[in-house]
Design an enzyme around this catalytic site. Structure first.
Site, PDB file in Angstrom:
ATOM      1  N   ASP A   1      -3.980  10.714  -5.257  1.00 19.46           N
ATOM      2  CA  ASP A   1      -3.529   9.539  -5.253  1.00 19.46           C
ATOM      3  C   ASP A   1      -2.884   9.015  -6.513  1.00 19.46           C
ATOM      4  O   ASP A   1      -3.529   9.269  -7.491  1.00 19.46           O
ATOM      5  CB  ASP A   1      -5.329   9.490  -5.332  1.00 19.46           C
ATOM      6  CG  ASP A   1      -5.315   7.343  -4.563  1.00 19.46           C
ATOM      7  OD1 ASP A   1      -5.009   6.219  -5.306  1.00 19.46           O
ATOM      8  OD2 ASP A   1      -6.326   7.142  -3.716  1.00 19.46           O
ATOM      9  N   ASN A   2      -2.390   7.494  -5.800  1.00 20.32           N
ATOM     10  CA  ASN A   2      -1.581   7.168  -7.477  1.00 20.32           C
ATOM     11  C   ASN A   2      -2.481   5.882  -7.540  1.00 20.32           C
ATOM     12  O   ASN A   2      -1.949   6.289  -8.876  1.00 20.32           O
ATOM     13  CB  ASN A   2      -0.304   6.726  -7.507  1.00 20.32           C
ATOM     14  CG  ASN A   2      -0.559   5.421  -6.254  1.00 20.32           C
ATOM     15  OD1 ASN A   2      -1.180   5.126  -5.775  1.00 20.32           O
ATOM     16  ND2 ASN A   2       0.951   4.869  -5.791  1.00 20.32           N
TER      17      ASN A   2
ATOM     18  N   GLY B   1       7.341  16.604   5.683  1.00 19.44           N
ATOM     19  CA  GLY B   1       8.306  18.281   4.851  1.00 19.44           C
ATOM     20  C   GLY B   1       7.216  18.631   4.031  1.00 19.44           C
ATOM     21  O   GLY B   1       7.647  20.207   4.488  1.00 19.44           O
TER      22      GLY B   1
ATOM     23  N   SER C   1      -2.172   4.431   1.083  1.00 21.11           N
ATOM     24  CA  SER C   1      -1.538   3.046   1.378  1.00 21.11           C
ATOM     25  C   SER C   1      -2.186   1.693   1.047  1.00 21.11           C
ATOM     26  O   SER C   1      -3.406   1.579   1.666  1.00 21.11           O
ATOM     27  CB  SER C   1      -1.836   2.675   3.206  1.00 21.11           C
ATOM     28  OG  SER C   1      -0.476   1.423   3.313  1.00 21.11           O
TER      29      SER C   1
ATOM     30  N   TYR D   1       3.867  -3.299   5.972  1.00 21.15           N
ATOM     31  CA  TYR D   1       3.339  -2.546   6.664  1.00 21.15           C
ATOM     32  C   TYR D   1       3.314  -2.245   8.108  1.00 21.15           C
ATOM     33  O   TYR D   1       2.910  -1.438   8.058  1.00 21.15           O
ATOM     34  CB  TYR D   1       1.566  -3.713   6.066  1.00 21.15           C
ATOM     35  CG  TYR D   1       0.441  -2.257   6.461  1.00 21.15           C
ATOM     36  CD1 TYR D   1      -0.039  -1.407   5.325  1.00 21.15           C
ATOM     37  CD2 TYR D   1      -0.455  -2.530   7.551  1.00 21.15           C
ATOM     38  CE1 TYR D   1      -1.329  -0.528   6.162  1.00 21.15           C
ATOM     39  CE2 TYR D   1      -1.947  -2.176   8.245  1.00 21.15           C
ATOM     40  CZ  TYR D   1      -2.392  -0.576   7.268  1.00 21.15           C
ATOM     41  OH  TYR D   1      -2.948   0.018   7.504  1.00 21.15           O
TER      42      TYR D   1
ATOM     43  N   LYS E   1       7.233   1.548   1.345  1.00 24.95           N
ATOM     44  CA  LYS E   1       7.802   3.160   0.432  1.00 24.95           C
ATOM     45  C   LYS E   1       6.156   4.006   1.221  1.00 24.95           C
ATOM     46  O   LYS E   1       6.690   5.513   1.230  1.00 24.95           O
ATOM     47  CB  LYS E   1       7.860   3.196  -0.801  1.00 24.95           C
ATOM     48  CG  LYS E   1       9.132   2.785  -1.118  1.00 24.95           C
ATOM     49  CD  LYS E   1       9.252   2.473  -2.798  1.00 24.95           C
ATOM     50  CE  LYS E   1       9.679   3.708  -3.306  1.00 24.95           C
ATOM     51  NZ  LYS E   1       9.732   3.621  -4.961  1.00 24.95           N
TER      52      LYS E   1
ATOM     53  N   ALA F   1      -2.213   8.307   9.400  1.00 20.30           N
ATOM     54  CA  ALA F   1      -3.183   7.066   9.578  1.00 20.30           C
ATOM     55  C   ALA F   1      -2.600   5.705   9.722  1.00 20.30           C
ATOM     56  O   ALA F   1      -1.655   5.035   8.301  1.00 20.30           O
ATOM     57  CB  ALA F   1      -3.604   6.584   7.931  1.00 20.30           C
TER      58      ALA F   1
ATOM     59  N   VAL G   1       2.424   9.698  -4.079  1.00 19.08           N
ATOM     60  CA  VAL G   1       3.394  10.657  -2.426  1.00 19.08           C
ATOM     61  C   VAL G   1       4.710  10.423  -2.161  1.00 19.08           C
ATOM     62  O   VAL G   1       5.201  11.071  -1.157  1.00 19.08           O
ATOM     63  CB  VAL G   1       2.140  10.403  -1.540  1.00 19.08           C
ATOM     64  CG1 VAL G   1       2.379   9.489  -0.800  1.00 19.08           C
ATOM     65  CG2 VAL G   1       2.059  11.452  -0.604  1.00 19.08           C
TER      66      VAL G   1
END
Ligand code: UDP
Length: 321
Positions: free
Chosen positions: A32-33, A103, A76, A146, A92, A115, A58
């Site tokens: 998670d950021n 990847g 997101s 979104y 993004k 999701a 991510v």
């Protein structure tokens, strides 16, 4: 031991998924950021030897050492208010972020579940929404960041599935609620709960006749697990078909909190869907899934959580934190 990577793992749905996989004896890597996620959601898992937290965005190259058997891409921003405040990050993470996890899935030979969302149907022209409906989305409206990111994510996922043979699953999530939603995320339930519990006016947008169908989080994560373990590569709706108007929903919150708050009507946000209800025929037949939790029961649990959040906030404010 099977190992699962959950992006957005410190968010509302991601953290409930971390719990589910830990409870089912998986090793869990939570990424998670923290732009909308919160460490409080996973505090109880820190220190568990089968749980690892990685602070990472991510949308940048994702490196995970060792085996990865499953990936769940749940990173997101997820509320209309968040898309307005974080439009570029929203685009993004749905596009570049999905590419990165695809990847990684290819390299690790992992199965990936992304999701997706009922928002791929936009302001729908058919009702209820079945998976074979292509949607009615405004690409340049405020929600487009979104909706289009998720539509791109689905296209990219199917391309990796068809071209590279990656095992993929796509869930289209309808409105979901439960503990660990952010009180200030701007969505209907946190907004109404915060207002009802503090005696403020309840802000119903538009005339409140627009409908939604709310699924409790425990039902949703059960559906996610079943889809992940199934053979279904086509999108599957997961949501609760019990549809109500937003005014009825606000009234239910007022009733359950025994609040004296009054409903006021505010302007309807642009492109706000007028109706939304999942057709869950596919989930019923392929996954043997359907929601079990009644709105009143789910709301009671969630409202108790919000009441506790408000108490904690008041406590830390009085301490001057
Ligand atoms: N809504 C509302 N008041 C609020 C927040 C939301 O009336 O304070 C309405 C919103 O316009 C929409 C519905 O509640 O019609 C559900 O909104 P939410 O943001 O929860 O999710 P959406 O389904 O629109 O993505």
């Amino acid at each position: 031991m099977e190992r699962v990577l959950i992006t957005g793992g410190a968010g509302f749905l991601g953290s409930h998924l971390c719990d589910l996989f830990i409870n089912r004896d998986f090793d869990v890597v939570c990424m998670d950021n923290l732009i909308t996620g919160n460490m409080d959601n996973i505090a109880h898992l820190m220190g568990n030897p089968r749980f690892e937290f990685v602070h990472h965005d991510v949308t940048n190259f994702v490196y995970v050492e060792g085996n990865v058997d499953y990936i769940l891409h749940f990173a997101s921003p997820a509320s209309p208010l968040d898309y307005l405040e974080l439009p570029i990050q929203t685009l993004k993470v749905g596009s570049l972020g999905t590419h990165k996890v695809l990847g990684l899935a290819k390299k690790k030979k992992a199965r990936l579940l992304i999701a997706s969302t009922s928002e791929v149907y936009g302001d729908p022209l058919i009702h209820p929404q079945q998976e074979d409906y292509w949607g009615n989305v405004n690409p340049v409206g405020p929600r487009g960041v979104y909706d289009e990111a998720k539509r791109f994510a689905e296209a990219m996922t199917m391309a990796y599935h068809r071209y590279h043979g990656v095992e993929t699953r796509i869930i289209r999530i309808f409105n979901t609620y439960g503990p660990r939603m952010r009180l200030n995320d701007g969505r209907a339930l946190p907004a109404f709960a915060g207002q009802a519990l503090t005696g403020k006016d309840i802000t119903v947008f538009g005339d409140g006749s627009q409908t939604r169908s709310f699924c409790f989080v425990s039902d949703l994560v059960d559906g996610i697990y079943r889809l992940l373990m199934s053979d279904e590569a086509d999108p599957v709706n997961i949501g609760n078909p019990a549809e109500i108007t937003i005014t009825q929903f606000a009234e239910e919150v007022i009733r359950l909190t025994e609040s004296k708050s009054k409903i006021i009507n505010m302007p309807l946000p642009e492109d706000d869907p007028k109706v939304r209800q999942p057709d869950i025929t596919r989930a019923r037949s392929i996954l043997g899934w359907e929601p079990k939790v009644k709105l009143e029961d789910g709301l009671k649990e969630t409202l108790a959580y919000f009441a506790q959040c408000i108490k904690n906030e008041a406590k830390s404010a009085s301490k001057g934190d």
